[in-house]
Scaffold this active site. Structure first.
Site, short mmCIF file in Angstrom:
data_model
loop_
_atom_site.label_atom_id
_atom_site.label_comp_id
_atom_site.label_asym_id
_atom_site.label_seq_id
_atom_site.Cartn_x
_atom_site.Cartn_y
_atom_site.Cartn_z
N GLY A 169 1.27 -1.09 -0.30
CA GLY A 169 -0.38 0.20 -0.27
C GLY A 169 0.82 1.46 0.51
N GLY A 404 26.64 11.37 -28.86
CA GLY A 404 26.98 11.92 -27.07
C GLY A 404 26.87 11.43 -26.10
N ALA A 405 26.71 10.20 -25.82
CA ALA A 405 27.20 9.27 -24.37
C ALA A 405 28.47 9.72 -24.52
CB ALA A 405 27.08 8.06 -25.42
C1 HXC Z 1 -3.67 -4.07 12.47
C2 HXC Z 1 -2.26 -6.26 11.98
C3 HXC Z 1 -2.47 -5.63 10.27
C4 HXC Z 1 -2.81 -3.70 10.10
C5 HXC Z 1 -1.85 -7.43 10.74
N1 HXC Z 1 -2.03 -7.40 11.54
N2 HXC Z 1 -2.03 -6.48 9.62
N3 HXC Z 1 -3.62 -5.83 12.62
N4 HXC Z 1 -3.59 -3.51 10.94
N5 HXC Z 1 -3.16 -3.09 9.36
C6 HXC Z 1 -2.13 -8.09 12.74
C7 HXC Z 1 -2.85 -9.17 12.54
O1 HXC Z 1 -3.97 -9.40 12.60
C8 HXC Z 1 -2.69 -10.35 12.74
O2 HXC Z 1 -3.20 -9.84 14.27
C9 HXC Z 1 -0.22 -9.80 13.10
O3 HXC Z 1 -0.70 -8.60 13.06
C10 HXC Z 1 0.19 -11.01 11.89
O4 HXC Z 1 -1.03 -11.29 11.41
P1 HXC Z 1 -1.29 -12.00 10.05
O5 HXC Z 1 -2.27 -12.15 9.25
O6 HXC Z 1 -1.47 -13.36 11.11
O7 HXC Z 1 -0.28 -12.80 9.72
P2 HXC Z 1 0.20 -12.99 7.89
O8 HXC Z 1 -0.23 -14.00 7.82
O9 HXC Z 1 2.10 -13.44 7.79
O10 HXC Z 1 -0.19 -11.26 6.87
C11 HXC Z 1 0.81 -10.41 6.78
C12 HXC Z 1 -0.15 -9.87 5.65
C13 HXC Z 1 -1.68 -9.32 6.31
C14 HXC Z 1 -0.51 -10.06 4.44
C15 HXC Z 1 0.68 -8.30 6.31
O11 HXC Z 1 -1.26 -9.88 7.48
C16 HXC Z 1 -2.52 -8.55 6.15
O12 HXC Z 1 -2.65 -8.39 5.00
N6 HXC Z 1 -2.73 -7.56 6.76
C17 HXC Z 1 -3.29 -5.81 5.93
C18 HXC Z 1 -2.49 -4.99 5.38
C19 HXC Z 1 -3.23 -3.93 4.71
O13 HXC Z 1 -4.35 -3.91 4.13
N7 HXC Z 1 -3.25 -2.74 5.42
C20 HXC Z 1 -2.97 -2.08 4.98
C21 HXC Z 1 -2.94 -1.37 3.83
S1 HXC Z 1 -2.89 0.58 3.08
P3 HXC Z 1 -2.68 -11.91 15.21
O14 HXC Z 1 -3.76 -10.47 16.57
O15 HXC Z 1 -3.78 -12.82 15.11
O16 HXC Z 1 -1.27 -12.07 15.61
C22 HXC Z 1 -1.80 1.04 3.92
C23 HXC Z 1 -2.19 2.21 3.71
C24 HXC Z 1 -1.35 3.37 4.07
O17 HXC Z 1 -1.54 0.68 4.76
C25 HXC Z 1 -1.02 4.20 3.63
C26 HXC Z 1 0.34 5.31 3.32
C27 HXC Z 1 -0.38 6.88 3.22
#
Ligand code: HXC
Length: 510
Positions: A169, A404-405
């Site tokens: 993201g 040019g290079a």
């Molecule tokens: C809160 C989160 C989290 C998040 C993961 N966790 N991402 N908690 N906010 N964004 C937590 C999970 O709930 C879980 O908690 C622990 O972290 C580990 O995650 P898992 O899913 O069990 O791990 P894994 O299977 O390795 O997968 C990792 C992952 C997945 C691929 C990153 O967690 C995921 O898809 N997360 C969401 C990603 C996402 O959509 N983020 C927002 C993106 S938008 P527990 O308690 O079970 O351990 C963004 C915008 C930024 O970032 C903009 C800036 C301008």
């Protein structure tokens, strides 16, 4: 009193345990180190001083008030690498997946502000699920605060990003604005939108690794500057790179002890250039033979290999090297090579690292793809970067330097300070065959006559002396003495002062 001391110790132990043993084990099972283990390996033994160990998030939605782990998913502070100061942050995937909350962001911003004020680099170890979903826009604001600081710090202190897990993201834009990105193979990825979103929107089926793994970003997109086998190697190599860099734009890069004679003669260089002008040779051989102890830290080795960029030391001083590579695309400049080298030259100039340019370039790569891809604008990036650079610039022409290079590759005309040529150099508008085909088009049917014309052209122009007669080459040097000549040139330039006209900023062709 003892109770109070004990209380502190208990709190520290609790904070250091992150998201608990189960999650730490899961992290290890993926072949990843924990955030704290990474800091331990990156910094000198016992040098880490932590900030904000007890900071907790302030979110009260989704029952978050019941779960407030100390540190809030990122470890921040400062320490040293080989005795030189550096600020670090390391995201802790075991705490809410290392996701970025308002307070997590504040911790990162605090050390970035201190790094800028105190003049020391920032190294970020990224391992995060992105914006903390429970905090919504507060976490987006947190990212924006980090981005703003990345931009203000750019060119002030070196910034290095290690991608050691997910980075997806908008979160990718913080590393993207730092100077160097290193990824860990098979356990890290970066993308703006992941495979599921891609499938929904464009119907393309792709894995996370294909879309944003280390191989993709070091070979195809050039988002990343290097890929390493595991966390340990990535951290060790980051320490190695760090030693080449100054702490800030107010300081020079460190001078390291060296045991290699700056006047070392390399007789093998006299035969590096093959007799056949179309036969390639490995420019990296020249780079390592010029470097102190043969030590070369390459940047973007797997991308646009027709140009080589990286750091060496000469007489203990850091030097940025840009070199055409005849082994790939005959060393032509193209879109990718121009972008890669331009960014490198600008980094060196921003941080006062002198530049050594080794030239064997038959020109810009011809082709419809290149023209439609905007080679004019991309090639101009490299031209612009060299022309605006005020650091010491030493150039060595080894063989072809056409068109040019020739001008682009740190020529005398772009304020090259010392422009040397080997006797094998050919400074011309183009190669003899191409030139004759244009000048004597009417004679093309007569093979013998054309061969004579080619020979005449080669005798006249396929050498460094026409350019040397005009003062465009300062000296024609013997290949075996190149290290000595280059070392003396950089030594003579240590006091160089050159300032560009005042401007708010330039308008490099982006
Ligand atoms: C809160 C989160 C989290 C998040 C993961 N966790 N991402 N908690 N906010 N964004 C937590 C999970 O709930 C879980 O908690 C622990 O972290 C580990 O995650 P898992 O899913 O069990 O791990 P894994 O299977 O390795 O997968 C990792 C992952 C997945 C691929 C990153 O967690 C995921 O898809 N997360 C969401 C990603 C996402 O959509 N983020 C927002 C993106 S938008 P527990 O308690 O079970 O351990 C963004 C915008 C930024 O970032 C903009 C800036 C301008």
């Amino acid at each position: 009193m003892n109770d109070i001391l004990q209380q502190l110790e208990t709190r520290r132990v609790q904070a250091r345990s992150g998201g608990g043993q189960r999650r730490v084990d899961a992290q290890h099972a993926k072949g990843k180190l924990t955030a704290r283990e990474r800091i331990e390996l990156l910094l000198d033994d016992g040098s880490f001083e932590e900030f904000d160990m007890f900071v907790v998030h302030r979110c009260t939605d989704f029952g978050m008030e019941a779960d407030r782990p100390a540190g809030d998913g990122v470890i921040t502070g400062w320490g040293t690498i080989n005795g030189r100061m550096v600020y670090v942050f390391s995201q802790d995937f075991t705490v809410f997946g290392g996701s970025l909350s308002e307070t997590h962001s504040k911790k990162i911003c605090k050390i970035m502000d201190m790094a800028m004020q105190n003049g020391a680099p920032v190294i970020g170890m990224n391992d995060s699920g992105g914006a903390r979903i429970q905090e919504g826009v507060a976490s987006l604001a947190g990212y924006a605060e980090v981005f703003q600081r990345n931009v203000l710090a750019s060119g002030v202190v070196p910034q290095i990003s290690l991608i050691m897990g997910p980075c997806a993201g908008g979160a990718v834009y913080s590393p993207a604005m730092t100077d160097f990105i290193f990824m860990v193979k098979d356990s890290s990825y970066m993308f703006v939108t992941g495979p599921d979103v891609v499938k929904t929107v464009t119907n393309e089926v792709v894995t996370a690794e294909e879309l944003g793994g280390a191989s993709t970003h070091t070979k195809k997109s050039s988002v990343a500057d290097g890929a390493f086998e595991n966390d340990v190697e990535a951290l060790a190599e980051t320490r190695r790179l760090f030693d080449f860099l100054p702490l800030s734009n107010r300081e020079k890069a460190p001078v390291r002890p060296f045991f290699d004679d700056p006047a070392r003669v390399e007789m093998s260089l006299d035969t590096l250039i093959p007799d056949n002008p179309n036969q390639p040779y490995d420019m990296k051989e020249l780079i390592t033979k010029l470097a102190d102890e043969g030590d070369f830290f390459e940047i973007q080795a797997a991308f646009a290999a027709n140009i080589v960029t990286g750091f060496i030391r000469i007489e203990g001083q850091s030097v940025g090297v840009v070199a055409n590579q005849p082994m790939v695309l005959a060393g032509c400049l193209d879109i990718d090579a121009s972008r890669k080298a331009a960014r490198f030259v600008r980094f060196c100039d921003a941080f006062e690292i002198p530049i050594l340019t080794l030239v064997d370039v038959p020109g810009f790569l011809p082709g419809v793809t290149q023209e439609l891809g905007g080679v004019i604008k991309h090639g101009a990036k490299l031209l612009f970067a060299y022309a605006e650079a005020t650091v010491p610039k030493v150039t060595v022409l080894t063989r072809k330097t056409y068109g040019g290079a020739y001008v682009v590759m740190s020529s005398k005309h772009l304020r090259g300070d010392f422009n040397y040529a080997w006797p094998t150099a050919e400074v011309a508008v183009m190669g003899a065959k191409g030139a004759v085909e244009i000048l004597y088009r009417s004679e093309l049917g007569d093979v013998e006559k054309i061969a004579g014309r080619v020979k005449d052209y080669e005798d006249r122009f396929a050498n460094p002396f026409v350019a040397a007669e005009k003062g465009f080459i300062d000296e024609v040097i013997l290949p075996h003495s190149t290290r000595r000549r280059v070392a003396r040139a950089f030594a003579a330039l240590r006091g160089k002062k050159l300032v560009n006209p005042w401007k708010k900023h330039d308008n490099i062709p982006l």
